[in-house]
Design a protein around this motif. Structure first.
Motif, short mmCIF file in Angstrom:
data_model
loop_
_atom_site.label_atom_id
_atom_site.label_comp_id
_atom_site.label_asym_id
_atom_site.label_seq_id
_atom_site.Cartn_x
_atom_site.Cartn_y
_atom_site.Cartn_z
N PRO A 189 49.84 47.59 34.96
CA PRO A 189 50.01 48.99 34.54
C PRO A 189 49.82 49.16 33.04
CG PRO A 189 52.11 48.03 35.24
CD PRO A 189 51.04 47.04 35.59
N ALA A 190 49.94 48.08 32.25
CA ALA A 190 49.71 48.09 30.80
C ALA A 190 50.21 49.36 30.13
CB ALA A 190 48.21 47.89 30.51
N ALA B 255 59.82 43.93 23.44
CA ALA B 255 58.94 42.92 24.03
C ALA B 255 57.60 42.91 23.30
CB ALA B 255 58.72 43.22 25.50
N THR B 256 57.03 41.71 23.18
CA THR B 256 55.66 41.64 22.69
C THR B 256 54.75 41.99 23.86
OG1 THR B 256 55.44 39.34 23.33
CG2 THR B 256 56.23 39.77 21.09
N ARG B 257 53.50 42.22 23.55
CA ARG B 257 52.56 42.56 24.62
C ARG B 257 52.48 41.42 25.63
NH1 ARG B 257 51.17 46.88 27.03
NH2 ARG B 257 51.18 47.92 25.03
N GLU B 258 52.56 40.18 25.13
CA GLU B 258 52.48 39.03 26.02
C GLU B 258 53.64 39.05 27.02
OE1 GLU B 258 52.23 35.27 24.03
OE2 GLU B 258 52.56 34.15 25.88
N GLU B 259 54.87 39.28 26.50
CA GLU B 259 56.03 39.33 27.40
C GLU B 259 55.89 40.46 28.40
OE1 GLU B 259 60.10 38.37 25.36
OE2 GLU B 259 58.79 39.37 23.93
N SER B 260 55.33 41.56 27.91
CA SER B 260 55.16 42.71 28.79
C SER B 260 54.25 42.35 29.97
CB SER B 260 54.57 43.86 27.96
OG SER B 260 54.30 44.96 28.76
N PHE B 261 53.16 41.66 29.69
CA PHE B 261 52.26 41.24 30.76
C PHE B 261 52.94 40.26 31.72
CE2 PHE B 261 48.53 42.70 28.27
CZ PHE B 261 47.81 43.29 29.29
N LEU B 262 53.80 39.38 31.14
CA LEU B 262 54.43 38.37 31.98
C LEU B 262 55.54 38.96 32.85
CD1 LEU B 262 54.87 35.41 29.45
CD2 LEU B 262 53.17 35.62 31.24
N GLY B 263 56.23 39.97 32.30
CA GLY B 263 57.45 40.39 32.94
C GLY B 263 57.33 41.42 34.04
N HIS B 264 56.54 42.49 33.79
CA HIS B 264 56.63 43.61 34.73
C HIS B 264 55.74 43.41 35.96
CE1 HIS B 264 53.54 45.55 31.87
NE2 HIS B 264 52.91 44.93 32.82
N ALA B 265 55.93 44.31 36.91
CA ALA B 265 55.23 44.17 38.19
C ALA B 265 53.78 44.64 38.07
CB ALA B 265 55.95 44.99 39.25
N HIS B 266 52.92 43.99 38.85
CA HIS B 266 51.49 44.33 38.86
C HIS B 266 51.10 44.92 40.20
CE1 HIS B 266 52.30 40.93 36.18
NE2 HIS B 266 51.48 41.56 35.36
N ARG B 267 49.86 45.38 40.26
CA ARG B 267 49.34 45.85 41.54
C ARG B 267 49.08 44.64 42.44
NH1 ARG B 267 47.32 50.59 42.93
NH2 ARG B 267 46.85 51.43 40.89
N HIS B 268 49.35 44.81 43.75
CA HIS B 268 49.18 43.70 44.69
C HIS B 268 47.71 43.31 44.82
CE1 HIS B 268 53.03 45.42 46.02
NE2 HIS B 268 53.31 44.23 46.46
N PRO B 269 47.35 42.09 44.45
CA PRO B 269 46.00 41.63 44.80
C PRO B 269 45.93 41.55 46.33
CG PRO B 269 47.03 40.17 43.20
CD PRO B 269 48.10 41.07 43.72
N THR B 270 44.82 41.95 46.88
CA THR B 270 44.76 42.12 48.33
C THR B 270 43.47 41.56 48.89
OG1 THR B 270 46.01 44.15 48.03
CG2 THR B 270 45.00 43.85 50.16
N LEU B 271 43.62 40.94 50.05
CA LEU B 271 42.46 40.45 50.80
C LEU B 271 42.39 41.26 52.07
CD1 LEU B 271 40.27 38.24 51.30
CD2 LEU B 271 42.05 36.90 52.38
N LEU B 272 41.23 41.83 52.36
CA LEU B 272 41.11 42.70 53.53
C LEU B 272 39.91 42.30 54.37
CD1 LEU B 272 41.35 44.82 50.73
CD2 LEU B 272 42.49 46.06 52.55
N ARG B 273 40.10 42.26 55.69
CA ARG B 273 38.99 42.03 56.61
C ARG B 273 38.93 43.21 57.55
NH1 ARG B 273 41.29 36.78 56.97
NH2 ARG B 273 40.22 35.42 55.50
N TYR B 274 37.75 43.75 57.75
CA TYR B 274 37.61 44.97 58.53
C TYR B 274 36.52 44.84 59.58
CZ TYR B 274 40.55 48.40 56.08
OH TYR B 274 41.60 49.12 55.60
N ARG B 275 36.74 45.51 60.70
CA ARG B 275 35.67 45.69 61.68
C ARG B 275 35.75 47.13 62.16
NH1 ARG B 275 36.65 41.93 65.94
NH2 ARG B 275 35.64 40.29 64.75
N HIS B 276 34.69 47.89 61.92
CA HIS B 276 34.64 49.29 62.35
C HIS B 276 33.69 49.41 63.54
CE1 HIS B 276 36.80 50.51 58.81
NE2 HIS B 276 36.52 51.78 58.95
N HIS B 277 34.13 50.13 64.58
CA HIS B 277 33.26 50.44 65.71
C HIS B 277 32.95 51.93 65.65
CE1 HIS B 277 34.25 46.75 68.15
NE2 HIS B 277 35.21 46.74 67.27
#
Lengths: 766, 341
Positions: free
Chosen positions: A192-193, A275-297
């Motif tokens: 979220p930076a 907090a320094t910027r580095e601590e900020s990056f280390l500490g707070h929550a991030h967006r979930h990296p996601t793996l997705l597999r799809y099949r559309h009919h």
């Protein structure tokens, strides 16, 4: 309509002629101070005799702690206190969904940057040096960084590696279509930076309690967590919300909020941490990296028959809000399309990657990029126009979502898509003067006109508003009127979403009083809940309106009684009370007669229910939709992408403040461009490699495209106060998918990863 | 801004948290050790004397600056501070003292010297990006304009770019292609001259108390190109950059590739090969295929194929490296094409 109200220029408006009420562009009260740099944020606070804190964080993503030796740190001159897991008097764990995260790591560290100890000293440098002098002996363990490995790996946490599994089953599993397309997609880790890094000041109280001054966005929940951690009762802990320097996620990292209060209680002195910027990056929550597999009919006409998908969210080591994110991802896995049969499996699992949590549009954003890629594939296979295939499947009010919930709110999806499709395309570079060309790579870049291809793509997205699955979304507000001035007391935090401005507008509209103040927020006020998913416009705005209406009744009742008419026949404008026939006329001041009027009200939306074992349930209070058309230029040799224009049409319910609404959409779209092209926090082997804003590229003014708000569909949502919908999250969700779709159109490459890497946009062998 | 009534503006200025007043974060450092523990009858206790980073010398000539550095060997020279201050602010660097170079007017401009330009090390990127400078050394001007956002270009200097010697320093490939030399100021007015590549390669280092005074660049009076590939439209670090200058007097092409190695790389064979394909007397004409081949030649020279395995098979480069090689090839081809067009 919005334009008429937005620009009502008077030659020199006197203060009383300022815009007021709902539907106008009332400027934010603090915008001037923020622009001039005089607005005080938590990092600007200071108290007599304060100490400085520093937090020692784990350098390893996964390790067993053999021993922690704080002797050297304690002996350093200027150090006043060192705290570790042994010094936590109350509950040693916390967490937003489940309390599964230790305040300080005691036996195991589970991510790079996990807090282990904290120090209070008389100078920030001393504190940092003392934190570095804490000797921690680690037995380094192999980190689990691939979420697919997490299922088989040794449990990273006593609660197990699987945080939630939703097997959504809707319709006929044997249904199949003439056309089948498949794809695998990966979404990166967005940070979220926040522009201002985390900061806080803890001040001990004479009664043994503590006050925390911090930019909390959910002060009451943070207070309860802090009280539990300190072994105090909630009334002994007070959180005072300072100015919030930007929040598109859970703003503050409790990993240092909690140590801050502990140190203040232990030393008896005020303790501050920035907090320094580095601590900020280390500490707070991030967006979930996601793996997705799809099949559309789909059938031969391009109508969707069935969607099968697997969604895997990398939650990091702790649950946080991952269960909610997964619910959103699974529920919206098919997008705003009518899908009769859907089989979606979703998992949120633990890894040793940095923690994931609430970031605007979580869950919905990741699936949007994937299902829109699938729609592009279907269109290509059927030889249909990408906009046409989307129109054929567009969701509308009355349709059923894959979770079995019927869409009862306005869902003008087709109308939104038509609006962006029919909007004129921007001029090609060759049609504009040469010195105005902005090629991919920037003004001094290496762009070569001959290698640039243009692409147009579409994205349709949806988000839910308010908490889902039975969360009690309630807010309380108080309105006070005295001496012709109204004051709003509500614990809804102004995070930049414009709640304070909206509250002023609501009171102006209801009471006809122009001068409205919104009081600062602290936990002595009744709770208003977290600021996310458009909650405050809905529940807190609704509570303010009710309270204002109650004050209005109190004010008008005696007059109405005196003149034998109901209060509805009286109206207040510009500080004057007049009756419908104009016979009665008096001023508000006169009617008040020196009295002070107070009213407190609550707003609670209709209840929802959790998703059941097959992912079915009426889980959401409301939905918001958006259509985006992206136009990009791609240098097909270098793979550099420039987003030329994003045209947005959005379902907003009702425009309450046109200028603020436009600003929110522009901000959301820009954040979306970041996800699409540059923002990815790289964590090789679980370690954040570049925790700084040079390594993590946020979109700048040059990266931001022309943003055209083509249409705002104002179809009021009858269950929402004022009929207004949340506006901030859905452009974030939709624009990355649109950009990817446009790059696909320009290059013919599949583009199945966000952010789009240059090598994925290169066309070789031409 | 519309006019706002006094109560509204008062509310805006007031801290939201009434009784804690806002002040700047590092007030405590400025007021020194007088505040700690005071008011509670405790002894004043601090570990950091207020001296830290406050010994700043501001010399006005190069020799004064060198003298100041010699007098205080722990002092760090600072010009624009765009790298240094970021390190200070993030707590990675705590210089005992600073020697500010911003007031040395002799190194903030340039002068001409027998066919060369003598550029002051204190020239800012913003100054180098202006049209009068661009007419003189076009590639350096282009590199300066590409070097970050305006506020960085206003502060960052040519000398700082060389001294930081960051692999992605934008001026470095241009200086390498121009075969620039550095004039280093030493104690008691001594001056020595070294090629910029020697400093970047670590063949010849700056000694204690020495400063980069000037950069000597030949004036070639011919097209020069600097191209930089970044991952974004806004200012960013180079993924790869190519500087290419023509030297019509010697009928030479000089090219340097930046950002892909710790220092700029010169593909000398490719330069010589392409120089003899150019028809120097006929508008510097070249067959289009040669441009392509030059790009490939440069890329292969800078990012060579891996050595064959003992069994004779040639391992494939990873996709990211292949992409980088393609990028270098495209940049080199475009650069030569633009220089000759």
């Amino acid at each position: 309509m919005s334009n008429e109200t937005a620009t009502a220029p008077e030659a020199a408006p006197a203060p009383e002629q300022l815009p007021h009420g709902l539907g106008v562009s009332l400027p934010q009260a603090d915008s001037r101070a923020k622009t001039e740099g005089t607005f005080p944020y938590a990092a600007d606070l200071w108290a007599e005799g304060l100490l400085w804190a520093a937090v020692l964080r784990s350098p390893h993503p996964h390790a067993r702690i053999v021993s922690i030796d704080t002797t050297h740190a304690r002996e350093m001159a200027g150090v006043r206190a060192v705290v570790t897991h042994e010094d936590v008097p109350g509950t040693p764990r916390h967490g937003r969904g489940t309390a599964d995260r230790p305040v300080f790591a005691s036996e195991v560290v589970r991510h790079h940057g996990e807090p282990i100890a904290a120090v209070a000293a008389d100078h920030p440098d001393t504190a940092r040096m003392a934190a570095a002098a804490v000797i921690v002996e680690y037995e380094v363990l192999d980190p689990v960084t691939d979420p697919e490995q997490s299922f088989e790996a040794e449990p990273l946490h006593p609660d197990g590696n699987l945080i939630r599994h939703i097997p959504l089953r809707h319709g006929d599993p044997d249904a199949s279509g003439d056309i089948v397309v498949e794809g695998q997609y990966r979404i990166g880790r967005q940070d979220p930076a926040p522009i201002g890094a985390e900061a806080g000041l803890a001040v001990p109280r004479p009664d043994g309690g503590v006050e925390l001054y911090t930019a909390s966005t959910d002060p009451h929940a943070d207070r309860d967590t802090a009280a539990a951690c300190y072994g105090l009762s909630p009334d002994q802990v007070k959180i005072v919300v300072t100015g919030v320097p930007g929040a598109t996620a859970d703003r503050e990292d409790r990993g240092f909020q909690l140590p801050l209060g502990l140190l203040a209680l232990k030393t008896g002195c005020p303790v501050k941490l920035t907090a320094t910027r580095e601590e900020s990056f280390l500490g707070h929550a991030h967006r979930h990296p996601t793996l997705l597999r799809y099949r559309h009919h789909a059938d031969a006409e391009g109508r969707l028959v069935k969607v099968e998908a697997q969604i895997l969210l990398d939650a990091g080591p702790y649950a946080d809000t991952s269960a909610e994110a997964l619910a959103a991802a699974v529920s919206f896995a098919c997008g705003p399309y009518v899908v009769p049969n859907a089989f979606i499996e979703g998992w949120a699992v633990r890894t040793n990657n940095p923690p994931s949590g609430h970031v605007r549009g979580e869950g919905a954003m990741q699936v949007c990029a994937a299902y829109e890629a699938q729609m592009d594939k279907l269109a290509k296979k059927l030889g249909l126009d990408p906009a046409e295939i989307r129109l054929r499947n567009a969701l509308a009010t009355g349709d059923v979502l894959p979770i079995g919930q019927t869409v009862t709110c306005p869902a003008p999806v087709a109308e939104l898509l038509q609006a962006v499709r029919d909007f004129p395309l921007p001029a090609l570079p060759k049609d504009t003067p040469e010195d105005e060309w902005l090629l991919p790579g920037g003004p001094e870049g290496a762009g070569e006109p001959g290698a640039v291809r243009r692409g147009v793509g579409y994205g349709l997205g949806m988000v839910h508003m308010l908490g889902a699955e039975g969360a009690d979304e309630v807010s309380t507000a108080t309105v006070k009127v005295h001496d012709g001035v109204a004051t709003v007391l509500c614990a809804a935090v102004e995070t930049g979403q414009g709640f304070t401005t909206l509250a002023r507008q609501i009171v102006q509209e209801t009471l006809g009083i122009d001068e409205v103040h919104v009081a600062p927020v602290d936990t002595d006020q009744p709770p208003a809940g977290p600021g996310c998913r458009g909650r405050h416009t809905w529940v807190s705005g609704g509570a303010v309106e009710r309270a204002a209406k109650m004050v209005r009744t109190q004010l008008l009742q005696p007059l109405a009684h005196k003149f034998g008419m109901s209060t509805e026949l009286l109206q207040i404008t510009d500080g004057k009370i007049t009756s419908y026939d104009g016979v009665l006329s008096t001023t508000v001041t006169e009617a008040m007669d020196g009295k002070e009027l107070w009213a407190t009200a609550q707003c609670r939306p209709h209840p929802t229910e959790p998703l059941d074992d097959s992912g079915q349930g009426d889980a959401f209070v409301g939905l918001a939709f958006c259509a985006v058309r992206a136009v990009v230029d791609v240098d097909i040799e270098l793979g550099s992408v420039r987003v030329v224009e994003l045209a947005v049409a959005q379902d907003v319910g009702r425009v309450l403040n046109p200028a603020q609404l436009a600003a929110r959409i522009e901000a959301g779209v820009t954040q979306g461009v970041g996800i699409a092209l540059t923002e990815n926090l790289r964590t090789p082997r679980g370690r954040i490699r570049h925790p700084d804003l040079t390594g993590y590229s946020l979109a700048t003014a040059l990266d931001a495209p022309d943003i055209r708000i083509v249409k705002l569909v104002e179809e009021r949502d009858v269950v929402a106060p004022f009929g207004a919908k949340s506006v901030s999250a859905v452009p974030v969700v939709t624009s990355p998918a649109a950009v990817a779709s446009a790059v696909r159109a320009a290059t013919g490459r599949p583009v199945n990863r966000l952010p789009i890497r240059p090598q994925a946009a290169v066309v070789t062998g031409q | 801004m519309p006019p706002s009534g006094p109560p509204r503006s008062a509310l805006a200025k007031m801290c939201q948290s009434c009784h804690v007043r806002p002040v700047s974060t590092y007030r405590t450092a400025a007021t020194g050790g007088t505040r700690w523990g005071s008011g509670k009858g405790q002894p004043v206790l601090t570990t950091h004397a207020p001296q830290a980073a406050q010994a700043v010398t501001l010399p006005t000539t190069l020799d004064e600056a060198v003298a100041a550095l010699a007098a205080m060997p722990t002092a760090v020279p600072v010009a624009g501070g765009t790298d240094l201050m970021a390190a200070v602010n993030s707590g990675q660097l705590r210089p005992a003292a600073l020697v500010g170079l911003g007031r040395i007017s002799e190194i903030r401009g340039w002068q001409y010297q027998d066919g060369h330009a003598l550029l002051g090390a204190g020239l800012t990127h913003a100054r180098m990006g202006r049209p009068d400078f661009a007419a003189l050394i076009p590639a350096l001007a282009a590199a300066a304009r590409a070097a970050g956002p305006p506020h960085i270009r206003n502060a960052g200097t040519l000398g700082g770019n060389i001294a930081s010697a960051s692999p992605t320093g934008d001026a470095l490939p241009v200086l390498a292609a121009l075969e620039a030399t550095l004039i280093i100021a030493g104690q008691e007015g001594t001056r020595r001259e070294i090629p910029v590549s020697h400093l970047l390669a670590g063949v010849d280092m700056l000694r204690g108390g020495e400063l980069i005074g000037y950069v000597r660049v030949p004036l070639l009076h011919a097209p020069q190109v600097f191209l930089k590939a970044t991952g974004r439209t806004g200012p960013g670090r180079a993924v790869a950059s190519v500087a290419l200058v023509l030297d019509p007097a010697r009928r030479g092409v000089r090219c340097a590739v930046g950002a892909i190695a710790p220092m700029p790389l010169r593909p000398l064979d490719a330069e010589q090969w392409v120089a003899q394909l150019i028809d120097w007397d006929n508008d510097r004409a070249i067959v289009p295929e040669a441009l392509n081949a030059f790009g490939e030649y440069v890329a292969a020279a800078c990012i060579p194929d891996p050595a064959p395995e003992p069994d004779g098979s040639v391992p494939q480069l990873p996709p990211a490296v292949l992409h980088l090689r393609r990028t270098v090839a495209a940049l080199a081809r475009r650069a030569l094409g633009r220089a000759l067009s």
